[in-house]
Write a protein that holds these residues in place. Structure first.
Motif, PDB file in Angstrom:
ATOM      1  N   GLU A 203     -13.169 -45.444  -1.184  1.00 19.10           N
ATOM      2  CA  GLU A 203     -12.666 -44.067  -1.188  1.00 19.10           C
ATOM      3  C   GLU A 203     -11.234 -44.018  -1.729  1.00 19.10           C
ATOM      4  O   GLU A 203     -10.356 -44.756  -1.289  1.00 19.10           O
ATOM      5  CB  GLU A 203     -12.700 -43.507   0.234  1.00 19.10           C
ATOM      6  CG  GLU A 203     -12.201 -42.068   0.345  1.00 19.10           C
ATOM      7  CD  GLU A 203     -12.113 -41.591   1.789  1.00 19.10           C
ATOM      8  OE1 GLU A 203     -11.466 -40.559   2.020  1.00 19.10           O
ATOM      9  OE2 GLU A 203     -12.693 -42.269   2.673  1.00 19.10           O
ATOM     10  N   SER A 206      -9.609 -43.831  -7.654  1.00 12.43           N
ATOM     11  CA  SER A 206      -9.948 -42.988  -8.803  1.00 12.43           C
ATOM     12  C   SER A 206      -9.338 -43.459 -10.112  1.00 12.43           C
ATOM     13  O   SER A 206      -9.734 -43.014 -11.181  1.00 12.43           O
ATOM     14  CB  SER A 206      -9.490 -41.545  -8.531  1.00 12.43           C
ATOM     15  OG  SER A 206      -8.094 -41.513  -8.271  1.00 12.43           O
ATOM     16  N   ASN A 223     -22.308 -47.101  -2.811  1.00 13.32           N
ATOM     17  CA  ASN A 223     -21.276 -46.127  -3.163  1.00 13.32           C
ATOM     18  C   ASN A 223     -21.685 -45.347  -4.406  1.00 13.32           C
ATOM     19  O   ASN A 223     -22.163 -45.915  -5.379  1.00 13.32           O
ATOM     20  CB  ASN A 223     -19.950 -46.848  -3.450  1.00 13.32           C
ATOM     21  CG  ASN A 223     -19.478 -47.675  -2.268  1.00 13.32           C
ATOM     22  OD1 ASN A 223     -19.372 -47.172  -1.165  1.00 13.32           O
ATOM     23  ND2 ASN A 223     -19.221 -48.943  -2.509  1.00 13.32           N
ATOM     24  N   TRP A 225     -20.369 -43.913  -7.337  1.00 12.41           N
ATOM     25  CA  TRP A 225     -19.173 -43.922  -8.177  1.00 12.41           C
ATOM     26  C   TRP A 225     -19.513 -43.464  -9.595  1.00 12.41           C
ATOM     27  O   TRP A 225     -18.849 -43.833 -10.550  1.00 12.41           O
ATOM     28  CB  TRP A 225     -18.582 -45.330  -8.233  1.00 12.41           C
ATOM     29  CG  TRP A 225     -17.920 -45.735  -6.957  1.00 12.41           C
ATOM     30  CD1 TRP A 225     -17.830 -45.019  -5.812  1.00 12.41           C
ATOM     31  CD2 TRP A 225     -17.248 -46.965  -6.720  1.00 12.41           C
ATOM     32  NE1 TRP A 225     -17.149 -45.714  -4.855  1.00 12.41           N
ATOM     33  CE2 TRP A 225     -16.773 -46.922  -5.376  1.00 12.41           C
ATOM     34  CE3 TRP A 225     -16.995 -48.109  -7.457  1.00 12.41           C
ATOM     35  CZ2 TRP A 225     -16.049 -47.956  -4.793  1.00 12.41           C
ATOM     36  CZ3 TRP A 225     -16.283 -49.139  -6.890  1.00 12.41           C
ATOM     37  CH2 TRP A 225     -15.817 -49.071  -5.563  1.00 12.41           C
ATOM     38  N   LEU A 228     -16.720 -42.098 -11.732  1.00 16.12           N
ATOM     39  CA  LEU A 228     -15.548 -42.925 -12.018  1.00 16.12           C
ATOM     40  C   LEU A 228     -15.671 -43.596 -13.384  1.00 16.12           C
ATOM     41  O   LEU A 228     -16.771 -43.853 -13.869  1.00 16.12           O
ATOM     42  CB  LEU A 228     -15.376 -43.996 -10.947  1.00 16.12           C
ATOM     43  CG  LEU A 228     -15.067 -43.523  -9.524  1.00 16.12           C
ATOM     44  CD1 LEU A 228     -14.902 -44.726  -8.615  1.00 16.12           C
ATOM     45  CD2 LEU A 228     -13.820 -42.657  -9.487  1.00 16.12           C
ATOM     46  N   PRO A 249     -20.342 -46.767 -11.728  1.00 15.97           N
ATOM     47  CA  PRO A 249     -19.328 -46.075 -12.534  1.00 15.97           C
ATOM     48  C   PRO A 249     -19.563 -46.302 -14.020  1.00 15.97           C
ATOM     49  O   PRO A 249     -20.342 -47.168 -14.421  1.00 15.97           O
ATOM     50  CB  PRO A 249     -18.019 -46.736 -12.084  1.00 15.97           C
ATOM     51  CG  PRO A 249     -18.423 -48.106 -11.642  1.00 15.97           C
ATOM     52  CD  PRO A 249     -19.783 -47.952 -11.043  1.00 15.97           C
TER      53      PRO A 249
END
Length: 584
Positions: A203, A206, A223, A225, A228, A249
């Motif tokens: 968390e 970023s 997670n 992501w 991201l 991500p």
């Protein structure tokens, strides 16, 4: 008088001993020395040695406006007390590596208003306490690697808003709670590798460019992501069992090697240029590698490559499928891979190749098919590989090489086909490769020495070539293994193949061994195989010296032995029938 002299001698000896001890074991004194690091004297370093207490340090006077470093390493420091570095206010980089630091008190780094890098690696810290580093508002790099840290407090990095890099590798951290890195809005590199990490909540991360979570105990990555963006995500050498790329991500490079991954889903959501999935347990892949340029799938358990696997993978430049169990490759598996230049298919179970399999790979430069079970190559298999420079088909079961099928490969520079069963080679065809061919590896095939001599002479006479993998052991021609022995008519005949070296493993032989071991027929069979030379072979070996021995004599000898064998068999069966009647 004598007493005074003896006392003086003793004192002198004691003095000498003390001096020698001082030379051998000099007193350890704390000292700090100042050194400029460049000719312009814009960088300097203060090195303090033999430090047991930080409060005793007295740094030397140094010129102002220097980029100043301080090193206090390999000492006996076990604690960093409050206000330990107030005398080093201009320090921008502080080395405290390879000490014995176990505790850090609050306010330990007060006064270090210019500090940008703090290195505390290779100590004995067991935790990252709260609010210890809050005064270091300019700190950019914090290295806490190779300690004994088990816990990271939620406010451990509070106030460190300038942090760009945190290194926590090789500790004993099992969990990282959410919000630990919430105030690090500029953090680009976080390294937690080499920890027994089972849970990780990222968390607030970023701004990351690289997240290193390799060599941990993470078994899942839940997670989300997906929003991201980062350069590197390393999850290798962990315990991941499944991968859902819809949660990953947007990373340029993703490392997932050496896990326990069995299933890969939502592959079409992957937005990386490089993905490494080697050394896993993958049997099937759902989706396609849309934007990936380098794909590594070696050392998995893939058995079938379907037509849809790379159907939308136009960006793939390098594809490694080696060390799997691939036995089936569908015709259109590689269709659409217009940019593919490197293809590894070695160490699989491939036995056949569709002649249209490589039809779309016009940019392919390197193709490795070694260590498979390929027995033949159909004409036209390599027709469209106009850019191919290296072709490796060694360690297969090829009995012939379709040289005419290689003519379309006008750029070929290296052919590797050693360790096959090829006995003949069309040299004239190979000589048509317009001078590009420079390496040809043909060792350990079924060469006759005369054949390989003719091949070698023609190739060397027409161009400069390398012949790698040569050995002078055994029968060879300039290091190329071959044999001068020609197969006899007996070895080429059906009867010769029947009585080969594997005959004793046959069910026929094993039946007679178990049922009629003491019979004349079995003794005949066993003696026939055990002798160094069979009768027909002996006849053949006499051929050079006995010119009148013709092939008819050899055939007659073989026929006679077969007749004898049949008669012995019939006699044995007759005796068995009599025994049955007797017992009846």
């Amino acid at each position: 008088m004598r007493s005074a002299k003896s006392t003086g001698s003793i004192s002198l000896m004691i003095t000498i001993v003390i001096c020698l001890l001082c030379l051998l074991f000099p007193l350890q004194t704390t000292a700090c020395e100042f050194f400029p690091l460049d000719e312009t004297r814009s960088y300097s370093i203060t090195i303090c040695s033999n430090v047991s207490s930080l409060l005793e340090l007295s740094p030397p006077q140094e010129p102002q406006n220097f980029e100043h470093f301080v090193e206090i390493s390999q000492s006996k420091i076990d604690s960093i007390p409050a206000s330990a570095f107030v005398k080093f206010g201009t320090c921008s980089k502080l080395f405290l590596t390879q000490n014995h630091v176990k505790t850090i008190q609050k306010g330990a780094f007060e006064g270090l208003t210019e500090l940008r890098e703090l290195l505390l690696d290779q100590n004995e810290l067991s935790e990252v306490p709260s609010e210890v580093y809050t005064s270091l508002t300019q700190l950019e790099v914090l290295n806490l690697a190779n300690n004994k840290i088990e816990k990271v407090h939620k406010l451990a990095f509070a106030g460190l808003e300038s942090l760009v890099e945190i290194n926590l590798e090789n500790n004993k951290i099992g969990r990282v709670d959410g919000g630990v890195f919430a105030s690090q809005k500029q953090l680009q590199l976080l390294d937690l590798s080499g920890n027994p990490l089972k849970e990780f909540d990222g968390e607030g991360l970023s701004s990351l460019s690289a997240l290193i979570l390799s060599d941990t105990e993470l078994s899942r990555f839940d997670n989300d992501w997906s929003k991201l963006k980062m350069q590197i995500l390393n999850l290798s050498s962990s315990k991941l069992e499944r991968v859902d790329f819809s949660r990953f991500p947007q990373a340029e490079k993703i490392y997932l090697s050496d896990n326990e991954i069995q299933a890969v889903t939502n592959l079409d959501k992957l937005e990386a240029s490089f993905v490494s999935l080697d050394n896993n347990q993958i049997t099937t892949i759902n989706g396609t590698f849309a934007d990936v340029s380098l794909v590594n799938l070696q050392h998995n358990k893939l058995e079938v490559l379907s037509n849809s696997l790379f159907s939308e993978s136009a960006s793939v430049f390098s594809l490694d499928l080696s060390f799997n169990s691939i036995s089936t490759i569908e015709r259109d598996t590689f269709r659409g891979l217009d940019k593919l230049e490197i293809l590894h298919l070695e160490y699989n179970n491939i036995s056949t190749l569709d002649p249209k399999l490589f039809a779309d790979l016009m940019e392919l430069k390197y193709l490795d098919l070694s260590h498979n079970n390929i027995q033949s190559l159909q004409f036209g298999t390599f027709n469209n590989l106009i850019q191919l420079k290296v072709l490796n088909i060694s360690d297969n079961k090829l009995t012939s090489l379709q040289e005419n099928g290689l003519l379309a490969v006008i750029s070929l520079e290296e052919i590797v086909f050693h360790n096959n069963q090829i006995s003949t080679l069309d040299v004239e065809t190979l000589l048509q490769f317009k001078g590009r061919l420079r390496i040809i590896s043909l060792n350990n095939n079924s060469w006759n020495c005369q054949e390989v001599a003719n091949t070698y002479v023609k190739l060397v006479a027409n161009r400069s070539l390398d012949f790698p993998g040569l050995s002078e052991e055994g029968e060879n021609f300039y290091g190329i293994a071959c044999t001068s022995k020609k197969k006899s008519e007996w070895e080429d005949s059906d009867m010769g193949r029947f009585f080969n070296e594997d005959f004793k493993k046959s069910k026929f032989f094993q039946y007679f061994e178990s049922e009629y071991r003491n019979s004349d027929f079995f003794k005949f069979l066993d003696g026939y195989k055990s002798s160094k030379k069979s009768v027909p072979e002996k006849l053949v070996s006499l051929e050079p010296s006995v010119t009148n021995v013709s092939s008819n004599v050899i055939v007659f000898g073989v026929a006679m032995q077969v007749v004898i064998a049949v008669l012995l068999l019939l006699n044995l069966l007759r005796k068995r029938q009599k025994l049955r009647r007797y017992h009846a």
